[in-house]
Design an enzyme around this catalytic site. Structure first.
Site, PDB file in Angstrom:
ATOM      1  CE1 TYR A 109      29.854  73.075  40.386  1.00  0.00           C
ATOM      2  CE2 TYR A 109      29.928  74.872  38.592  1.00  0.00           C
ATOM      3  CZ  TYR A 109      30.200  73.848  38.824  1.00  0.00           C
ATOM      4  OH  TYR A 109      31.225  72.962  38.699  1.00  0.00           O
ATOM      5  NE  ARG A 171      31.470  71.499  43.127  1.00  0.00           N
ATOM      6  CZ  ARG A 171      32.098  72.399  42.699  1.00  0.00           C
ATOM      7  NH1 ARG A 171      32.914  72.291  41.787  1.00  0.00           N
ATOM      8  NH2 ARG A 171      32.067  73.332  43.530  1.00  0.00           N
ATOM      9  CG  ASP A 269      40.305  74.258  42.286  1.00  0.00           C
ATOM     10  OD1 ASP A 269      40.964  74.532  43.355  1.00  0.00           O
ATOM     11  OD2 ASP A 269      38.814  73.887  42.471  1.00  0.00           O
ATOM     12  CG  ASP A 383      36.915  69.480   2.905  1.00  0.00           C
ATOM     13  OD1 ASP A 383      36.099  69.969   4.103  1.00  0.00           O
ATOM     14  OD2 ASP A 383      37.928  69.284   2.888  1.00  0.00           O
TER      15      ASP A 383
END
Ligand code: COA
Ligand code: MG
Length: 404
Positions: A109, A171, A269, A383
């Protein structure tokens, strides 16, 4: 859903539907407007509803780099999700997409209003730069930030710049802020006046399909016939997490001017919206981070891990980045130049690991020919899932080498 009630994004004018399909767009209240058009003149184009994209033609051109990487970043996830295995992951169209691979190990940022930091990007070799207009920018600086984007991208892409081939992302503010359309209008004006274009758009605080639909509609007024822009969406609330698969599916198949490139986890947030507290161990976020990786992987796009805000503790950063890489994240958000090399190294496979993976793939092919699905290799049972992991490592290494 106590957390959702506290979320500021809940104040958006757009109705949030608890059960989301892919057809609610006609009812979405659009707040965007073109440079010359009033909101009342707008209607949702019916073509928004059609998954009409031609993926292979969706490119943004700038110098020699192509930011078409979202595929790339996760053709391997497609492989895991579809179970197509060796043939599909190495063959045909996927092969050509992989050649467009662009890693997003460190995603840094940079507040777009901060000239000094913008100039600093020219000294930093970082995969992705996010020029920010959202939470890294004070309210009274947002106008400067949005009007500086064109100059910031042009500066960072100067030929003599370390970041000339970085991915340059913008952004914008989230749909719920009411600022997104203004951001987009000024961003594209500013880019036009500098003869540049962002490589991608990052949309924060995404909580619903309608948020992406609104961005897509706004872009239809700002980008006209240009090819779709890669999109980073930020999942950073309980609603965003709950709806993440529908959002990703829509942003991949239902949009016209965007195509999903990455899911970015916004830890702070998220914790704020659930009333949680960040600890050093990060235990409170482990389940949600793993969920983000799973949904991003199921949708064939990159997953970008949370920021480490203590930018002076590079030892802790390395541990967190290693942990994110082990969890399946493809990169990590950073906020300071010192974090970049640490994170980029953590998300790059070591030479030993690449050699191990190459040997394992050869051994797998050999055993397949002799009719053995599972076999013992260097003391471990091998596998198909192990084969797919090995292919991811070789693919990531090859693509990083060819792009850096
Ligand atoms: N991008 C570009 N350059 C940066 C930078 C960034 N994110 N962070 C710091 N720098 C530069 C500084 O300008 C300085 O270079 P200079 O001496 O040539 O000016 C150098 O790196 C060292 O910086 P330092 O003094 O250690 O840090 P600071 O006090 O200048 O900045 C922060 C610290 C946290 C404020 C800053 O790193 C920052 O703004 N980060 C981004 C925050 C953000 O965007 N948050 C929202 C998203 S989570
Ligand atoms: Mg955030």
């Amino acid at each position: 859903m106590a957390g959702a009630v506290r979320s500021p994004v809940h104040r958006t004018a757009i109705a949030v539907r608890p059960v989301l399909g892919l057809l609610p767009l006609r009812n979405a209240a659009c707040t965007c407007q073109s440079r010359d058009q009033q909101p009342s003149q707008l209607s949702t184009p019916s073509s928004n509803l059609a998954p009409s994209r031609n993926f292979t033609s969706c490119t943004t051109s700038r110098k020699t780099r192509n930011s078409d990487s979202w595929f790339s970043n996760h053709s391997m996830h497609h492989t895991m999700a579809t179970g197509d295995g060796v043939a599909s992951s190495n063959g045909g169209g996927e092969g050509s997409r992989r050649s467009l691979f662009f890693p997003r190990r460190a995603v840094m940022y940079v507040p777009a209003c901060d000239e000094r930091k913008v100039l600093k990007t020219t000294t930093i070799s970082v995969d992705s730069i996010i020029f920010d207009i959202e939470d890294g920018v004070a309210a009274n600086k947002k106008d400067v930030a949005r009007k500086s984007i064109g100059a910031a991208i042009a500066t960072s892409r100067r030929d003599d710049s370390q970041s000339s081939l970085s991915e340059h992302v913008v952004r914008v503010n989230g749909v719920g802020s009411g600022l997104m359309n203004l951001d987009l209008r000024e961003v594209f004006r500013s880019c036009d006046s500098h003869g540049v274009s962002p490589d991608a758009i990052m949309l924060p605080k995404v909580e619903s399909v309608e948020h992406v639909a609104e961005l897509d509609l706004c872009l239809s007024f700002h980008r006209l016939s240009l090819p779709p822009l890669p999109l980073f969406i930020m999942a950073e609330s309980p609603l965003g997490l709950l709806h993440l698969h529908h959002i990703c599916h829509f942003a991949t198949h239902g949009t016209r001017h965007l195509r999903l490139a990455a899911v970015v986890f916004g830890s702070d947030d998220y914790l704020a919206s659930i009333g949680g507290v960040r600890t050093d161990s990060g235990a409170e976020l482990a389940a949600v981070r793993q969920a983000v990786v799973g949904v991003a992987s199921a949708n064939g796009v990159a997953a970008i891990d949370m920021v480490s805000t203590n930018f002076s503790d590079l030892t802790a950063l390395r541990e967190q980045a290693d942990e994110g890489a082990r969890m399946g994240f493809n990169g990590k958000q950073v906020i300071h130049p010192a974090q970049v090399p640490v994170v980029q190294e953590a998300f790059s496979p070591s030479e030993e690991r690449v050699e191990w993976a190459s040997r394992l793939i050869s051994a797998f092919n050999h055993h397949q020919h002799s009719g053995q699905g599972a076999f013992v290799y260097e003391g471990h049972m091998i596998d198909r899932p192990l084969l797919l992991q090995a292919q991811n490592i070789v693919s990531l290494h090859g693509n990083q080498s060819s792009n850096k």
